[in-house]
Scaffold this motif. Structure first.
Motif, PDB file in Angstrom:
ATOM      1  N   ASP A  50      25.821  35.391   4.019  1.00 44.42           N
ATOM      2  CA  ASP A  50      24.605  34.590   3.033  1.00 44.42           C
ATOM      3  C   ASP A  50      25.297  34.333   1.630  1.00 44.42           C
ATOM      4  O   ASP A  50      24.216  34.094   0.614  1.00 44.42           O
ATOM      5  CB  ASP A  50      23.585  35.956   2.867  1.00 44.42           C
ATOM      6  CG  ASP A  50      23.145  36.157   4.215  1.00 44.42           C
ATOM      7  OD1 ASP A  50      22.783  35.318   5.046  1.00 44.42           O
ATOM      8  OD2 ASP A  50      22.663  37.212   4.287  1.00 44.42           O
ATOM      9  N   SER A  51      26.472  34.257   1.339  1.00 40.75           N
ATOM     10  CA  SER A  51      27.210  33.749   0.224  1.00 40.75           C
ATOM     11  C   SER A  51      27.931  32.454   0.081  1.00 40.75           C
ATOM     12  O   SER A  51      28.126  32.190   1.154  1.00 40.75           O
ATOM     13  CB  SER A  51      27.887  34.951  -0.641  1.00 40.75           C
ATOM     14  OG  SER A  51      27.373  36.347  -0.517  1.00 40.75           O
ATOM     15  N   TYR A  52      27.671  31.912  -1.205  1.00 41.01           N
ATOM     16  CA  TYR A  52      28.542  30.835  -1.075  1.00 41.01           C
ATOM     17  C   TYR A  52      29.728  30.808  -2.081  1.00 41.01           C
ATOM     18  O   TYR A  52      29.452  31.318  -3.305  1.00 41.01           O
ATOM     19  CB  TYR A  52      27.586  29.507  -1.700  1.00 41.01           C
ATOM     20  CG  TYR A  52      26.673  29.095  -0.655  1.00 41.01           C
ATOM     21  CD1 TYR A  52      26.974  27.870   0.143  1.00 41.01           C
ATOM     22  CD2 TYR A  52      25.333  29.626  -0.697  1.00 41.01           C
ATOM     23  CE1 TYR A  52      26.149  27.635   0.958  1.00 41.01           C
ATOM     24  CE2 TYR A  52      24.454  29.237   0.328  1.00 41.01           C
ATOM     25  CZ  TYR A  52      24.712  28.166   1.029  1.00 41.01           C
ATOM     26  OH  TYR A  52      23.856  27.659   1.990  1.00 41.01           O
ATOM     27  N   ILE A  53      30.906  30.571  -1.818  1.00 41.67           N
ATOM     28  CA  ILE A  53      32.188  31.200  -2.572  1.00 41.67           C
ATOM     29  C   ILE A  53      32.429  30.052  -3.313  1.00 41.67           C
ATOM     30  O   ILE A  53      32.714  29.007  -2.955  1.00 41.67           O
ATOM     31  CB  ILE A  53      33.235  31.882  -1.792  1.00 41.67           C
ATOM     32  CG1 ILE A  53      32.845  32.968  -0.698  1.00 41.67           C
ATOM     33  CG2 ILE A  53      34.358  32.351  -2.656  1.00 41.67           C
ATOM     34  CD1 ILE A  53      32.278  34.000  -1.411  1.00 41.67           C
ATOM     35  N   PHE A  64      32.512  20.704  -7.437  1.00 40.37           N
ATOM     36  CA  PHE A  64      33.605  21.478  -6.432  1.00 40.37           C
ATOM     37  C   PHE A  64      32.492  21.812  -5.470  1.00 40.37           C
ATOM     38  O   PHE A  64      31.185  22.380  -5.658  1.00 40.37           O
ATOM     39  CB  PHE A  64      33.926  22.660  -7.289  1.00 40.37           C
ATOM     40  CG  PHE A  64      35.202  22.085  -8.445  1.00 40.37           C
ATOM     41  CD1 PHE A  64      36.258  21.786  -8.253  1.00 40.37           C
ATOM     42  CD2 PHE A  64      34.444  22.181  -9.740  1.00 40.37           C
ATOM     43  CE1 PHE A  64      37.072  21.664  -9.188  1.00 40.37           C
ATOM     44  CE2 PHE A  64      35.361  21.944 -10.688  1.00 40.37           C
ATOM     45  CZ  PHE A  64      36.659  21.285 -10.340  1.00 40.37           C
ATOM     46  N   LYS A  65      33.058  21.851  -4.220  1.00 37.70           N
ATOM     47  CA  LYS A  65      32.389  22.183  -3.044  1.00 37.70           C
ATOM     48  C   LYS A  65      32.509  23.816  -2.978  1.00 37.70           C
ATOM     49  O   LYS A  65      33.578  24.127  -3.099  1.00 37.70           O
ATOM     50  CB  LYS A  65      32.744  21.374  -1.752  1.00 37.70           C
ATOM     51  CG  LYS A  65      32.056  20.291  -1.984  1.00 37.70           C
ATOM     52  CD  LYS A  65      32.625  19.445  -0.612  1.00 37.70           C
ATOM     53  CE  LYS A  65      32.325  17.741  -0.558  1.00 37.70           C
ATOM     54  NZ  LYS A  65      32.779  17.154   0.710  1.00 37.70           N
ATOM     55  N   PRO A  69      28.795  23.142   0.856  1.00 38.91           N
ATOM     56  CA  PRO A  69      30.029  22.670   1.310  1.00 38.91           C
ATOM     57  C   PRO A  69      29.639  21.030   1.710  1.00 38.91           C
ATOM     58  O   PRO A  69      30.828  20.508   1.785  1.00 38.91           O
ATOM     59  CB  PRO A  69      30.045  23.770   2.484  1.00 38.91           C
ATOM     60  CG  PRO A  69      29.305  24.918   2.193  1.00 38.91           C
ATOM     61  CD  PRO A  69      28.191  24.513   1.398  1.00 38.91           C
ATOM     62  N   ASP A  70      28.643  20.607   1.906  1.00 35.84           N
ATOM     63  CA  ASP A  70      28.477  19.283   2.127  1.00 35.84           C
ATOM     64  C   ASP A  70      28.157  18.383   0.952  1.00 35.84           C
ATOM     65  O   ASP A  70      28.106  17.221   1.030  1.00 35.84           O
ATOM     66  CB  ASP A  70      27.324  19.077   3.354  1.00 35.84           C
ATOM     67  CG  ASP A  70      25.756  19.510   2.683  1.00 35.84           C
ATOM     68  OD1 ASP A  70      25.844  19.685   1.328  1.00 35.84           O
ATOM     69  OD2 ASP A  70      25.029  19.249   3.344  1.00 35.84           O
ATOM     70  N   GLY A  71      28.117  18.986  -0.321  1.00 33.78           N
ATOM     71  CA  GLY A  71      28.124  18.160  -1.358  1.00 33.78           C
ATOM     72  C   GLY A  71      26.812  18.188  -1.883  1.00 33.78           C
ATOM     73  O   GLY A  71      26.599  17.727  -3.011  1.00 33.78           O
TER      74      GLY A  71
END
Length: 209
Positions: free
Chosen positions: A101-104, A94-95, A121-123
């Protein structure tokens, strides 16, 4: 005449059996999942419910000796080749979505013995250096049949899934200090007998750079 009646009765019984089997298969399909999935209209009804599962089992490497090679190899995926502890029954990637500064992490639901891998996000994975820390905050959806659900959280390095930390409470925070520079992925594993559904979570990093 009697033979015809007997044949007809057998045909009717067989037809009823096949119809019943078909309906049962549809019921099972609608009330279970076979791999981690994004929460959607097709599986939302499974959140918080105790459902029929396929009885999947998480096998450790020690369990595999002397057994049939049913789960000897990793399920098809592009990230995990080996594991320090167990062999999942299914793996989904899952991307994440970057926000400041966070990745959801997305809302997902995953079944017993399966693994969900979070990526950029780019895998790709995250390039981290020794001394950096990865932090994953999560929240499970409420369930009406259990107060706790066992979920492991860990990281993947050099295509190897390391031993994770077990979390049973509804909310939690996983923190890991990186010991070796490289590319890392975060994974979660379902160690409960039922499905686990997660709300959106966040991955953040503490770095010395």
């Amino acid at each position: 005449m009697k033979n015809r009646t007997k044949v007809k009765s057998i045909a009717i019984a067989l037809s009823l059996f096949l119809i019943t089997l078909f309906i049962f298969e549809i019921f099972i399909k609608e009330n279970s999942i076979s791999k981690p999935e994004l929460i959607s209209i097709t599986n939302r009804h499974l959140i918080g419910r105790e459902v029929i599962t396929n009885g999947a089992t998480v096998y450790t490497k020690d369990d595999q000796s002397g057994k049939e090679p049913i789960l000897h190899s990793m399920p098809d995926n592009s990230i995990i080749i080996d594991s320090e502890e167990f062999i999942p029954v299914a793996i989904s990637q899952f991307k994440t979505t970057k926000e400041n500064d966070s990745y959801i992490t997305p809302k997902i639901i995953f079944n017993n013995g399966s693994v969900a891998v979070f990526t950029k996000p780019d895998g790709s994975g995250w390039e981290l250096e020794k001394g950096d820390s990865i932090i994953y905050s999560f929240e499970k959806y409420l369930v009406d049949f259990s107060e706790t659900q066992s979920m492991a959280v860990g990281y993947i390095k050099n295509n190897t899934m390391t031993k994770g930390n077990i979390y049973e409470n509804r909310t939690g925070k996983y923190t890991e200090e990186i010991q070796e520079t490289g590319e890392y992925y975060l994974y979660i594993a379902n160690f409960s007998s039922e499905n686990i559904a997660l709300k959106e979570g966040s991955i953040t990093f503490n770095t010395n750079r």
